[in-house]
Enzyme design. Structure first.
Site, PDB file in Angstrom:
ATOM      1  N   SER A 136       0.858  -1.172   0.000  1.00 51.01           N
ATOM      2  CA  SER A 136       0.000   0.000   0.000  1.00 51.01           C
ATOM      3  C   SER A 136       0.902   1.232   0.000  1.00 51.01           C
ATOM      4  CB  SER A 136      -0.873  -0.030   1.255  1.00 51.01           C
ATOM      5  OG  SER A 136      -1.647   1.131   1.341  1.00 51.01           O
ATOM      6  N   LEU A 163      -2.578   2.188  -4.465  1.00 49.99           N
ATOM      7  CA  LEU A 163      -2.306   3.608  -4.282  1.00 49.99           C
ATOM      8  C   LEU A 163      -3.376   4.229  -3.413  1.00 49.99           C
ATOM      9  CD1 LEU A 163      -1.395   4.771  -7.919  1.00 49.99           C
ATOM     10  CD2 LEU A 163       0.138   3.976  -6.089  1.00 49.99           C
ATOM     11  N   ASP A 190      -7.239   3.057  -3.008  1.00 50.65           N
ATOM     12  CA  ASP A 190      -7.970   3.101  -1.733  1.00 50.65           C
ATOM     13  C   ASP A 190      -8.178   4.560  -1.335  1.00 50.65           C
ATOM     14  OD1 ASP A 190      -9.060   2.760   0.764  1.00 50.65           O
ATOM     15  OD2 ASP A 190      -7.330   1.720   1.635  1.00 50.65           O
ATOM     16  N   ASN A 192     -10.183   5.585   1.382  1.00 51.87           N
ATOM     17  CA  ASN A 192     -10.486   5.805   2.803  1.00 51.87           C
ATOM     18  C   ASN A 192     -11.576   6.861   3.003  1.00 51.87           C
ATOM     19  OD1 ASN A 192      -7.204   4.987   3.124  1.00 51.87           O
ATOM     20  ND2 ASN A 192      -8.647   4.008   4.526  1.00 51.87           N
ATOM     21  N   GLU A 215     -11.239   0.882  -3.445  1.00 51.88           N
ATOM     22  CA  GLU A 215     -11.571   0.548  -2.060  1.00 51.88           C
ATOM     23  C   GLU A 215     -12.179   1.761  -1.346  1.00 51.88           C
ATOM     24  OE1 GLU A 215      -8.062  -1.071  -0.232  1.00 51.88           O
ATOM     25  OE2 GLU A 215      -8.869  -0.956   1.797  1.00 51.88           O
ATOM     26  N   LYS A 264     -10.069  -7.426   7.488  1.00 51.69           N
ATOM     27  CA  LYS A 264      -9.125  -7.099   8.559  1.00 51.69           C
ATOM     28  C   LYS A 264      -9.727  -7.659   9.831  1.00 51.69           C
ATOM     29  CE  LYS A 264      -7.605  -2.671   6.593  1.00 51.69           C
ATOM     30  NZ  LYS A 264      -7.858  -1.215   6.606  1.00 51.69           N
TER      31      LYS A 264
HETATM   32  O1  SMG Z   1      -0.502  -2.424   6.651  1.00 52.24           O
HETATM   33  O2  SMG Z   1       0.386  -2.107   4.717  1.00 52.24           O
HETATM   34  C1  SMG Z   1      -0.384  -1.801   5.611  1.00 52.24           C
HETATM   35  C2  SMG Z   1      -1.280  -0.607   5.398  1.00 52.24           C
HETATM   36  C3  SMG Z   1      -2.360  -0.925   4.459  1.00 52.24           C
HETATM   37  O3  SMG Z   1      -3.394   0.894   3.400  1.00 52.24           O
HETATM   38  C4  SMG Z   1      -3.373   0.177   4.350  1.00 52.24           C
HETATM   39  N1  SMG Z   1      -4.253   0.295   5.373  1.00 52.24           N
HETATM   40  O4  SMG Z   1      -7.458   1.602   4.649  1.00 52.24           O
HETATM   41  O5  SMG Z   1      -6.570  -0.218   4.068  1.00 52.24           O
HETATM   42  C5  SMG Z   1      -6.499   0.845   4.666  1.00 52.24           C
HETATM   43  C6  SMG Z   1      -5.270   1.286   5.416  1.00 52.24           C
HETATM   44  C7  SMG Z   1      -5.606   1.575   6.832  1.00 52.24           C
HETATM   45  C8  SMG Z   1      -4.477   1.985   7.672  1.00 52.24           C
HETATM   46  S1  SMG Z   1      -3.967   3.570   7.370  1.00 52.24           S
HETATM   47  C9  SMG Z   1      -3.020   4.035   8.723  1.00 52.24           C
HETATM   48 MG    MG Z   2      -8.567   0.542   3.142  1.00 52.59          MG
END
Ligand code: SMG
Ligand code: MG
Length: 376
Positions: A136, A163, A190, A192, A215, A264
């Site tokens: 990521s 990305l 992603d 968020n 995502e 997760k």
């Molecule tokens: O653990 O490699 C990792 C991070 C993967 O992008 C990642 N996680 O929304 O999926 C997501 C984010 C959440 C954590 S951001 C601090």
């Molecule tokens: Mg995510």
């Protein structure tokens, strides 16, 4: 088992490079680690996935610490018998707080499996010895810095690039990375929750770049806008933040909001519920992949085991230890394989998570004194 104590450790681990998402920039991972000790000597570790502040989820480290001390740990320390399979129902009197519950269940499961000699993978139903890994990639200050970071990961062997995007940082970085990695490279994005329904037309521009998925573009409660987006674009929509249980996953899939699911364990309340989410998705023919929360080796070991279940057909955010930390918290840092295992991590086979916490680092990196909770 009868729990004798639950110890909370709070650490701060510097990241090898800042990680920027649509909700903020992080340079340090503050970690809440839990150690359980049971009568007879069994011991297990768990890692809470909550962040330092409530910006990815409503849960955060200090909040998890509080709910564990005040409600969850006393409930488990006040009974004669606790098993990983009993934790969820013993903690069900507390509404929500899934990340806090998950770390306790994981630590109990680790203790239980270390005692019986079984690995997390074997217990959860792993069918693979190695898992495909993605990485990521945070939001960069500029396209050329992004491309040089992505190149490093491609050279390291990662099988998929994700990305982080937000309004103003989406089509351009996606186009640039697509030309860098070529048409065969696996690429996904992603957001968020950074977009709104007004962005649907704009997000359709991403269809040109043959992404594996987009995502969580919209807020976690808003399933219906995800349905609208899924109907408007060819890129598969994948939910992360919204999926807090197997029930929610089944509902969101049925409504057409998500055709791929990010699992997760912390977000859904533990590895047992994560397996139920996996099973629900497999039954509906929906592919899943393992998300990440910048875990240390403790949480990563359990994630890699989960990612070895048969429904995990896409590479996970299960990167090697050196993608996050100069030094991992465990004696067996995760390193990408080579040859046919390039871009993969080996699923640990030892009892429990199969990894050993470096206890000297618990002291070196502590940001608060350890708190030992005992039986009443
Ligand atoms: O653990 O490699 C990792 C991070 C993967 O992008 C990642 N996680 O929304 O999926 C997501 C984010 C959440 C954590 S951001 C601090
Ligand atoms: Mg995510």
């Amino acid at each position: 088992m009868k729990l004798e104590s639950i110890t909370l450790h709070r650490l701060a681990m510097p990241l090898v490079r800042p990680f920027e998402t649509s909700f903020g920039r992080q340079t340090v991972r503050v970690v809440l680690l839990v150690r359980v000790r049971a009568a007879g000597g069994a011991e297990g570790w768990g890692e809470c996935v909550a962040g330092e502040s409530p910006v990815y989820s409503s849960e955060y480290v200090e909040g998890c610490d509080h709910v564990i001390r005040t409600y969850l740990a006393p409930a488990l320390l006040g009974v004669e018998e606790v098993t990983a399979e009993s934790v969820a129902s013993q903690l069900a009197f507390v509404v929500g707080h899934r990340m806090a519950k998950a770390v306790l269940e994981s630590a109990v499961l680790d203790a239980q499996l270390r005692q019986s000699g079984e690995s997390f993978g074997a217990y959860l139903g792993a069918v693979a010895g190695w898992v495909d890994c993605g990485v990521s990639v945070g939001i960069s200050p500029a396209i050329d810095t992004l491309l040089s970071e992505v190149s490093t990961y491609v050279e390291a062997g990662y099988r998929r690039i994700k990305l982080k995007i937000k309004p103003g940082w989406d089509v351009e970085p996606v186009a640039a990375v697509r030309s860098l990695i070529g048409p065969a490279g696996m690429l996904q994005v992603d957001a968020n929750t950074a977009y709104t329904a007004a962005d649907i037309d704009h997000l359709r521009l991403l269809d040109e770049y043959d992404l594996l998925l987009i995502e969580q573009p919209f807020v976690e409660e808003d399933i219906s806008t995800h349905v609208r987006l899924a109907q408007a674009i060819t890129t598969p929509v994948c939910l992360d933040e919204s999926i807090v249980s197997a029930v929610v996953a089944t509902d969101a899939i049925g409504r057409g909001a998500t055709s791929v699911v990010n699992i997760k364990a912390g977000r859904v309340g533990g590895y047992l519920e994560a397996v139920r989410v996996h099973d629900a998705c497999v039954a509906l023919d929906v592919p899943v992949w393992c998300g990440g929360m910048l875990e240390t080796g403790v949480g990563r070991a359990a994630n890699v085991a989960l990612a070895a279940l048969p429904g995990f057909t896409l590479p996970g955010d299960t990167s090697a230890s050196d993608r996050y930390f100069a030094e991992d918290l465990i004696e067996e840092p995760f390193v990408l394989g080579t040859g046919e295992h390039a871009g993969q991590l080996a699923v640990p086979t030892g009892p429990g998570t199969g990894v050993t916490v470096r206890e000297s680092l618990l002291r070196d990196w502590a940001v608060a004194p350890a708190v030992v909770l005992t039986r009443p």
